[in-house]
Write a protein that holds these residues in place. Structure first.
Motif, PDB file in Angstrom:
ATOM      1  N   ASP A  27       0.828  -1.202   0.000  1.00 53.60           N
ATOM      2  CA  ASP A  27       0.000   0.000   0.000  1.00 53.60           C
ATOM      3  C   ASP A  27       0.866   1.259   0.000  1.00 53.60           C
ATOM      4  O   ASP A  27       0.471   2.285  -0.540  1.00 53.60           O
ATOM      5  CB  ASP A  27      -0.925   0.000   1.220  1.00 53.60           C
ATOM      6  CG  ASP A  27      -1.831  -1.219   1.243  1.00 53.60           C
ATOM      7  OD1 ASP A  27      -2.368  -1.581   0.184  1.00 53.60           O
ATOM      8  OD2 ASP A  27      -1.987  -1.831   2.318  1.00 53.60           O
ATOM      9  N   GLN A  28       2.027   1.187   0.655  1.00 51.00           N
ATOM     10  CA  GLN A  28       2.998   2.274   0.652  1.00 51.00           C
ATOM     11  C   GLN A  28       4.397   1.677   0.605  1.00 51.00           C
ATOM     12  O   GLN A  28       4.658   0.643   1.233  1.00 51.00           O
ATOM     13  CB  GLN A  28       2.890   3.132   1.918  1.00 51.00           C
ATOM     14  CG  GLN A  28       1.558   3.831   2.122  1.00 51.00           C
ATOM     15  CD  GLN A  28       1.549   4.653   3.407  1.00 51.00           C
ATOM     16  OE1 GLN A  28       2.461   5.442   3.663  1.00 51.00           O
ATOM     17  NE2 GLN A  28       0.513   4.457   4.223  1.00 51.00           N
TER      18      GLN A  28
ATOM     19  N   LYS B 299       1.389  -2.628   4.494  1.00 54.87           N
ATOM     20  CA  LYS B 299       0.557  -3.628   3.841  1.00 54.87           C
ATOM     21  C   LYS B 299      -0.658  -3.905   4.725  1.00 54.87           C
ATOM     22  O   LYS B 299      -0.643  -3.610   5.901  1.00 54.87           O
ATOM     23  CB  LYS B 299       1.347  -4.921   3.599  1.00 54.87           C
ATOM     24  CG  LYS B 299       2.488  -4.746   2.598  1.00 54.87           C
ATOM     25  CD  LYS B 299       3.288  -6.009   2.375  1.00 54.87           C
ATOM     26  CE  LYS B 299       2.439  -7.217   2.083  1.00 54.87           C
ATOM     27  NZ  LYS B 299       1.537  -6.990   0.915  1.00 54.87           N
TER      28      LYS B 299
ATOM     29  N   LYS C 174       2.467   4.139  -5.354  1.00 52.42           N
ATOM     30  CA  LYS C 174       2.664   3.538  -4.029  1.00 52.42           C
ATOM     31  C   LYS C 174       3.935   4.027  -3.351  1.00 52.42           C
ATOM     32  O   LYS C 174       4.127   3.821  -2.154  1.00 52.42           O
ATOM     33  CB  LYS C 174       2.701   2.015  -4.136  1.00 52.42           C
ATOM     34  CG  LYS C 174       1.451   1.407  -4.741  1.00 52.42           C
ATOM     35  CD  LYS C 174       0.211   1.689  -3.914  1.00 52.42           C
ATOM     36  CE  LYS C 174      -1.003   0.979  -4.479  1.00 52.42           C
ATOM     37  NZ  LYS C 174      -2.219   1.252  -3.693  1.00 52.42           N
TER      38      LYS C 174
ATOM     39  N   ALA D 244       4.756  -3.028  -7.403  1.00 55.11           N
ATOM     40  CA  ALA D 244       3.823  -1.914  -7.223  1.00 55.11           C
ATOM     41  C   ALA D 244       3.843  -1.008  -8.440  1.00 55.11           C
ATOM     42  O   ALA D 244       4.788  -1.014  -9.239  1.00 55.11           O
ATOM     43  CB  ALA D 244       4.196  -1.107  -5.976  1.00 55.11           C
TER      44      ALA D 244
END
Length: 216
Positions: free
Chosen positions: A86-87, A96, A123, A119
């Motif tokens: 997610d980042q 995550k 992200k 990714a």
């Protein structure tokens, strides 16, 4: 960045990661939209693989792509695991757990000799920001929330193993310090901060170009 270009970048990163897998490997399969194009890319290669999935949804999609998926019971180690994030911050530090499977994803990453994060470009972040997913034991949830502070229940379904999903909404000034604080709380099953010790490869696709952080 348009939705179409993001999907193209996800597929590009996934296809690169699929090319790293060799015949006979034990493979951990992550969860989420970036992993979705990985599964048919792996299936198309026709390799003999032993796969472990981090969620029921991934297991079903992997089998539909022709991959052999087995329970993570008899295998003690994996050769490679591939998952999204997610980042992605410098370190690299990852967040995550948007798909509620971060506990399983962390177990699989820890078991893998090589953990490949894939990714699309959006992200990447300069520093971790909230929310950070947290899985809690159902027992004593109110007490756990009271001790932690800055953690709110997300609502919706539980984790694949029945845990309560919440999110840390407070500041993330030092990811390592926050990870240690969450790890020390008895009511926390696992959190979505993945430290540099877990990550070997980072593959980010942006506007059709790949940026690859190779193994240490």
């Amino acid at each position: 960045m348009t939705a179409g270009s993001v999907e193209t970048d996800k597929r590009l990163a996934a296809e690169y990661a699929a090319s790293l897998v060799q015949d006979g490997m034990r493979v951990g399969l992550g969860t989420g939209t970036t992993v979705a194009p990985l599964l048919p890319a792996l299936g198309a290669r026709g390799l003999r693989l032993r796969c472990v999935a981090t969620s029921p949804a991934t297991a079903a999609a992997a089998r539909a792509a022709g991959l052999a998926v087995e329970p993570f019971e008899s295998l003690t180690e994996l050769d490679i695991a591939i998952d999204g994030a997610d980042q992605i911050a410098p370190g690299p530090w990852l967040v995550k757990g948007g798909g509620r499977a971060h506990t399983r994803e962390k177990i699989v990453a820890a078991a893998a000799a090589r953990f490949v994060v894939i990714a699309s470009g959006e992200k990447r972040v300069e520093r971790i920001r909230p929310p950070v997913p947290v899985e809690l034991l159902a027992f004593g949830t109110a007490s756990t929330l009271h001790r932690l502070g800055h953690v709110v229940l997300r609502g919706g379904p539980p984790s694949p193993d029945g845990g309560v999903i919440a999110d840390w909404t407070g500041p993330v000034e030092d990811p390592a310090a926050l990870a240690a604080r969450l790890d020390a709380e008895p009511g926390v099953v696992a959190h979505g901060l993945f430290g540099p010790e877990l990550v070997t490869d980072v593959v980010v696709a942006s506007a059709g170009d790949l940026a690859i952080r190779a193994p240490r």
